[in-house]
Design a protein around this motif. Sequence first.
Motif, PDB file in Angstrom:
ATOM      1  N   SER A 126       0.829  -1.208   0.000  1.00 18.42           N
ATOM      2  CA  SER A 126       0.000   0.000   0.000  1.00 18.42           C
ATOM      3  C   SER A 126       0.863   1.257   0.000  1.00 18.42           C
ATOM      4  CB  SER A 126      -0.904   0.022   1.228  1.00 18.42           C
ATOM      5  OG  SER A 126      -1.929  -0.931   1.121  1.00 18.42           O
ATOM      6  N   LEU A 127       0.540   2.180  -0.905  1.00 21.69           N
ATOM      7  CA  LEU A 127       1.239   3.456  -1.017  1.00 21.69           C
ATOM      8  C   LEU A 127       0.198   4.532  -1.275  1.00 21.69           C
ATOM      9  CD1 LEU A 127       3.966   5.038  -1.280  1.00 21.69           C
ATOM     10  CD2 LEU A 127       3.770   4.656  -3.753  1.00 21.69           C
ATOM     11  N   TYR A 128       0.130   5.518  -0.387  1.00 21.62           N
ATOM     12  CA  TYR A 128      -0.875   6.568  -0.499  1.00 21.62           C
ATOM     13  C   TYR A 128      -0.220   7.940  -0.647  1.00 21.62           C
ATOM     14  CZ  TYR A 128      -5.017   3.751   0.317  1.00 21.62           C
ATOM     15  OH  TYR A 128      -6.039   2.842   0.166  1.00 21.62           O
ATOM     16  N   ALA A 129      -0.714   8.704  -1.627  1.00 20.55           N
ATOM     17  CA  ALA A 129      -0.337  10.106  -1.760  1.00 20.55           C
ATOM     18  C   ALA A 129      -0.996  10.906  -0.640  1.00 20.55           C
ATOM     19  CB  ALA A 129      -0.757  10.632  -3.130  1.00 20.55           C
ATOM     20  N   ASN A 130      -0.653  12.182  -0.527  1.00 21.86           N
ATOM     21  CA  ASN A 130      -1.089  12.953   0.635  1.00 21.86           C
ATOM     22  C   ASN A 130      -1.239  14.427   0.264  1.00 21.86           C
ATOM     23  OD1 ASN A 130      -1.355  14.255   3.103  1.00 21.86           O
ATOM     24  ND2 ASN A 130       0.547  13.453   3.970  1.00 21.86           N
ATOM     25  N   LEU A 131      -2.399  15.009   0.594  1.00 24.61           N
ATOM     26  CA  LEU A 131      -2.627  16.445   0.432  1.00 24.61           C
ATOM     27  C   LEU A 131      -3.325  16.987   1.673  1.00 24.61           C
ATOM     28  CD1 LEU A 131      -3.965  16.700  -3.244  1.00 24.61           C
ATOM     29  CD2 LEU A 131      -1.713  17.453  -2.432  1.00 24.61           C
ATOM     30  N   GLY A 132      -3.078  18.266   1.965  1.00 24.69           N
ATOM     31  CA  GLY A 132      -3.754  18.927   3.065  1.00 24.69           C
ATOM     32  C   GLY A 132      -5.167  19.315   2.686  1.00 24.69           C
ATOM     33  N   ILE A 133      -6.015  19.437   3.699  1.00 23.21           N
ATOM     34  CA  ILE A 133      -7.414  19.783   3.461  1.00 23.21           C
ATOM     35  C   ILE A 133      -7.544  21.134   2.757  1.00 23.21           C
ATOM     36  CG2 ILE A 133      -7.735  20.855   5.746  1.00 23.21           C
ATOM     37  CD1 ILE A 133     -10.310  18.620   3.925  1.00 23.21           C
ATOM     38  N   ALA A 134      -6.657  22.078   3.062  1.00 21.09           N
ATOM     39  CA  ALA A 134      -6.726  23.403   2.417  1.00 21.09           C
ATOM     40  C   ALA A 134      -6.470  23.297   0.917  1.00 21.09           C
ATOM     41  CB  ALA A 134      -5.717  24.354   3.059  1.00 21.09           C
ATOM     42  N   GLN A 135      -5.493  22.464   0.524  1.00 25.57           N
ATOM     43  CA  GLN A 135      -5.211  22.302  -0.906  1.00 25.57           C
ATOM     44  C   GLN A 135      -6.369  21.611  -1.629  1.00 25.57           C
ATOM     45  OE1 GLN A 135      -2.301  21.340   1.394  1.00 25.57           O
ATOM     46  NE2 GLN A 135      -2.393  23.575   1.228  1.00 25.57           N
ATOM     47  N   VAL A 136      -6.969  20.611  -0.969  1.00 22.18           N
ATOM     48  CA  VAL A 136      -8.106  19.923  -1.583  1.00 22.18           C
ATOM     49  C   VAL A 136      -9.275  20.889  -1.753  1.00 22.18           C
ATOM     50  CG1 VAL A 136      -9.734  18.009  -1.366  1.00 22.18           C
ATOM     51  CG2 VAL A 136      -7.358  17.694  -0.653  1.00 22.18           C
ATOM     52  N   GLU A 137      -9.533  21.703  -0.735  1.00 17.94           N
ATOM     53  CA  GLU A 137     -10.592  22.705  -0.830  1.00 17.94           C
ATOM     54  C   GLU A 137     -10.344  23.651  -2.004  1.00 17.94           C
ATOM     55  OE1 GLU A 137     -11.332  26.738   1.509  1.00 17.94           O
ATOM     56  OE2 GLU A 137     -11.721  25.026   2.818  1.00 17.94           O
ATOM     57  N   GLN A 138      -9.107  24.090  -2.151  1.00 20.67           N
ATOM     58  CA  GLN A 138      -8.775  25.020  -3.234  1.00 20.67           C
ATOM     59  C   GLN A 138      -8.952  24.374  -4.609  1.00 20.67           C
ATOM     60  OE1 GLN A 138      -4.786  26.139  -2.142  1.00 20.67           O
ATOM     61  NE2 GLN A 138      -5.476  27.080  -0.225  1.00 20.67           N
ATOM     62  N   LEU A 139      -8.579  23.110  -4.719  1.00 21.67           N
ATOM     63  CA  LEU A 139      -8.740  22.407  -5.998  1.00 21.67           C
ATOM     64  C   LEU A 139     -10.205  22.245  -6.367  1.00 21.67           C
ATOM     65  CD1 LEU A 139      -5.959  19.705  -5.560  1.00 21.67           C
ATOM     66  CD2 LEU A 139      -5.923  21.581  -7.215  1.00 21.67           C
ATOM     67  N   ILE A 140     -11.040  21.986  -5.374  1.00 20.97           N
ATOM     68  CA  ILE A 140     -12.483  21.896  -5.633  1.00 20.97           C
ATOM     69  C   ILE A 140     -13.018  23.249  -6.090  1.00 20.97           C
ATOM     70  CG2 ILE A 140     -14.741  21.554  -4.562  1.00 20.97           C
ATOM     71  CD1 ILE A 140     -13.387  19.470  -2.712  1.00 20.97           C
ATOM     72  N   ALA A 141     -12.620  24.307  -5.393  1.00 22.26           N
ATOM     73  CA  ALA A 141     -13.112  25.654  -5.713  1.00 22.26           C
ATOM     74  C   ALA A 141     -12.710  26.096  -7.111  1.00 22.26           C
ATOM     75  CB  ALA A 141     -12.597  26.648  -4.674  1.00 22.26           C
ATOM     76  N   SER A 142     -11.518  25.688  -7.549  1.00 21.47           N
ATOM     77  CA  SER A 142     -11.028  26.099  -8.864  1.00 21.47           C
ATOM     78  C   SER A 142     -11.386  25.109  -9.968  1.00 21.47           C
ATOM     79  CB  SER A 142      -9.503  26.283  -8.819  1.00 21.47           C
ATOM     80  OG  SER A 142      -8.853  25.052  -8.512  1.00 21.47           O
ATOM     81  N   GLY A 143     -12.101  24.044  -9.624  1.00 16.52           N
ATOM     82  CA  GLY A 143     -12.474  23.042 -10.617  1.00 16.52           C
ATOM     83  C   GLY A 143     -11.298  22.248 -11.146  1.00 16.52           C
ATOM     84  N   GLU A 144     -10.282  22.031 -10.298  1.00 14.90           N
ATOM     85  CA  GLU A 144      -9.057  21.350 -10.743  1.00 14.90           C
ATOM     86  C   GLU A 144      -8.811  20.036 -10.012  1.00 14.90           C
ATOM     87  OE1 GLU A 144      -5.840  24.534 -12.044  1.00 14.90           O
ATOM     88  OE2 GLU A 144      -6.563  24.966 -10.004  1.00 14.90           O
TER      89      GLU A 144
END
Length: 341
Positions: A121-139
Amino acid sequence: MKLTEDPTASSRKKDHIELAFKSRLTSEQMDRRFYYEPVLAGHPNGIRGYPKGFLDKQIKAPIWVSSMTGGTQMARIINENLAKACCEFGLGMGLGSCRSLLDNDETFDDFNMRPYIGDQSLYANLGIAQVEQLIASGETDKIIQMINKLQADGLIIHVNPLQEWLQEEGDRISVSPIETIEHIVREMNISVIVKEVGQGFGKASLKALLRLPIDAIEFAAMGGTNFSMLEMIRGDEMKKEVFECMAHLGHDASDMIQMINELIPEMGHEVNCRNFIISGGMTGFLDGYHAIQKLQHNAIYGQASAFLKHAQGSYEDLQSYVKLQIEGLEFASAYLRVKES
């Protein structure tokens, strides 16, 4: 050699005499979390119940290498050593924050661990703030691209509002993290683990997460590296003076184990997540064994700082450390029973 012959007996007995007075422990020094049951098993050859499935992969020991580093000079060798150990010993691994990979590949080799970890098992990792920003920008397609490029099994979302608030360069979180996580699991066909970063989760947060079809919750409890404290140490002195009390807020692993054990029976069919990674304050195999035995659901334990210490040099140093941790788990699973209280 005759059965009764022991060529080391003389030197061993001499050691016993010389070291006897240095080897005394008082009752105050006893580890009172376990019953020690020496008559119920022979010396073990493996950990009871393992290998077993966790996150759709087989693991040989209940150990998770918790997210640590990336994008620094030492990151590549640390991650390579950790990934090699996961491959050799059959463990799972979460990468450190992969934020730098969203817009360019300059640090890609720091995170490209699939060639070293094999099929574990290998998982990538992002912070909640970055995920929120990606959703907001449609990316959000950038998340899929990153996971595919890394050949990762899914995404860890780390939830860290206190750290971001105290960090001089921190992002501001505009939407409640649970809404952001709900959007990801609803709109994207990826495996998701949600973790905290050193303060843990309260009961209402755990209840909200248990309802979601996420693959695991990682505690990242109080007791390990406290990133809120870390940000204050590296920041402004007056801010540290005023806000240091904030770093002491949160929940340790014992708190969250009790909360999960209470919540799951209470919630019944509402529960969608039943896998847990217990990290934060896990200093070694006895802490980990105790924690996963106390949690009444499918759990493994995570370590970060101890692995980090041994992963910075030669692979052989880390290899020896992990091997000893697993041997300790083998012994614990054969001879130790966790006390109820």
